[in-house]
Design a protein around this motif. Structure first.
Motif, short mmCIF file in Angstrom:
data_model
loop_
_atom_site.label_atom_id
_atom_site.label_comp_id
_atom_site.label_asym_id
_atom_site.label_seq_id
_atom_site.Cartn_x
_atom_site.Cartn_y
_atom_site.Cartn_z
N THR A 165 -23.58 66.54 19.54
CA THR A 165 -23.40 66.68 20.98
C THR A 165 -21.94 66.98 21.27
O THR A 165 -21.04 66.69 20.46
N LYS A 166 -21.69 67.54 22.43
CA LYS A 166 -20.32 67.88 22.82
C LYS A 166 -19.44 66.62 22.82
O LYS A 166 -18.32 66.64 22.31
N ASP A 167 -19.96 65.52 23.37
CA ASP A 167 -19.19 64.27 23.42
C ASP A 167 -18.85 63.76 22.02
O ASP A 167 -17.73 63.33 21.76
N ASN A 168 -19.83 63.80 21.13
CA ASN A 168 -19.60 63.30 19.78
C ASN A 168 -18.58 64.17 19.04
O ASN A 168 -17.70 63.66 18.35
N LEU A 169 -18.68 65.48 19.18
CA LEU A 169 -17.73 66.38 18.53
C LEU A 169 -16.32 66.18 19.08
O LEU A 169 -15.34 66.21 18.33
N GLN A 170 -16.22 65.97 20.39
CA GLN A 170 -14.90 65.70 20.98
C GLN A 170 -14.34 64.38 20.46
O GLN A 170 -13.14 64.26 20.22
N ASP A 171 -15.23 63.39 20.29
CA ASP A 171 -14.79 62.10 19.75
C ASP A 171 -14.29 62.26 18.31
O ASP A 171 -13.30 61.66 17.91
N LEU A 172 -14.96 63.11 17.53
CA LEU A 172 -14.51 63.36 16.16
C LEU A 172 -13.14 64.03 16.13
O LEU A 172 -12.30 63.70 15.30
N VAL A 173 -12.92 64.96 17.03
CA VAL A 173 -11.60 65.62 17.12
C VAL A 173 -10.54 64.58 17.46
O VAL A 173 -9.45 64.55 16.86
N LYS A 174 -10.86 63.70 18.40
CA LYS A 174 -9.91 62.64 18.79
C LYS A 174 -9.62 61.73 17.60
O LYS A 174 -8.47 61.38 17.34
N ARG A 175 -10.66 61.38 16.84
CA ARG A 175 -10.47 60.54 15.65
C ARG A 175 -9.59 61.25 14.63
O ARG A 175 -8.76 60.63 13.98
N GLY A 176 -9.79 62.56 14.46
CA GLY A 176 -8.97 63.34 13.53
C GLY A 176 -7.50 63.33 13.95
O GLY A 176 -6.61 63.16 13.11
N ASP A 177 -7.25 63.50 15.24
CA ASP A 177 -5.87 63.46 15.75
C ASP A 177 -5.24 62.09 15.50
O ASP A 177 -4.08 61.99 15.12
N GLN A 178 -6.02 61.03 15.71
CA GLN A 178 -5.52 59.67 15.47
C GLN A 178 -5.24 59.44 13.98
O GLN A 178 -4.25 58.81 13.62
N LEU A 179 -6.08 60.01 13.15
CA LEU A 179 -5.92 59.86 11.70
C LEU A 179 -4.64 60.52 11.21
O LEU A 179 -3.98 60.02 10.30
N LEU A 180 -4.26 61.62 11.83
CA LEU A 180 -3.01 62.29 11.47
C LEU A 180 -1.80 61.40 11.75
O LEU A 180 -0.79 61.47 11.05
N LYS A 181 -1.89 60.56 12.75
CA LYS A 181 -0.78 59.70 13.15
C LYS A 181 -0.69 58.42 12.30
O LYS A 181 0.30 57.71 12.36
N LYS A 182 -1.72 58.14 11.51
CA LYS A 182 -1.71 56.93 10.67
C LYS A 182 -0.82 57.13 9.46
O LYS A 182 -0.64 58.25 8.98
N PRO A 183 -0.28 56.03 8.93
CA PRO A 183 0.55 56.14 7.73
C PRO A 183 -0.28 56.56 6.51
O PRO A 183 -1.48 56.30 6.45
#
Length: 163
Positions: free
Chosen positions: A93-111
């Motif tokens: 779903t559009k919401d789930n895919l957007q959530d995955l993108v958000k998780r990916g962006d957050q993952l980039l910021k993790k150590p």
């Protein structure tokens, strides 16, 4: 070949939060059907898939940490804390895919983190490697430098003419 120059980047697709879902005491009483279906899950498949992924992580980590002594040349970026629909491979779903993108962006910021060879758990690296984003940028610079070096030495690569 100098194997210490190998660079491996592993970008995971994410996985469900690692949970201790199966108690050995209870599982010891399961028959064939219990291992195939238990409480709405498939324990045999779950255990096989998780152990297979863990073995790959550990084997590659051993090669880079112990054998090659170049642990910073192996970067694994994976989120193993997903839950709910975001952890499902078949919810597009559009919401789930957007959530995955958000998780990916957050993952980039993790150590940056690596497998602790004693425990098998991922742990934050404390030697100043920064975030996953920083490590990806360093890897991209290394690859770009190696490509330019290779092209400058190769008789088969044509250099663009200046007009």
């Amino acid at each position: 070949m100098d194997y210490r120059k190998l660079l491996l980047i592993s970008l995971g697709t994410g996985s469900a939060k690692v949970e201790e879902r199966y108690a050995a005491k209870r599982a010891s009483k399961w028959g064939v059907l219990g291992w195939l279906l238990s409480g709405g899950s498939t324990p045999l498949v779950d255990v096989f898939m998780q152990s297979s992924a863990d073995m790959v992580d550990i084997h590659i980590s051993v090669v880079f940490q112990e054998a090659l002594r170049s642990e910073s040349n192996y970067l694994q970026i994976e989120d193993d804390t997903l839950s709910g629909t975001v952890s499902s491979i078949d919810v597009s779903t559009k919401d789930n895919l957007q959530d995955l993108v958000k998780r990916g962006d957050q993952l980039l910021k993790k150590p940056v983190s690596r497998v602790n060879l004693e425990t098998g758990a991922f742990e934050t690296v404390g030697n100043g490697e920064g975030t996953n984003e920083d490590a990806l940028k360093r890897s991209a610079k290394l690859l770009s430098h190696e490509r330019r070096l290779h092209e400058s030495r190769s008789p088969h690569v044509k250099t663009p003419r200046k007009h």
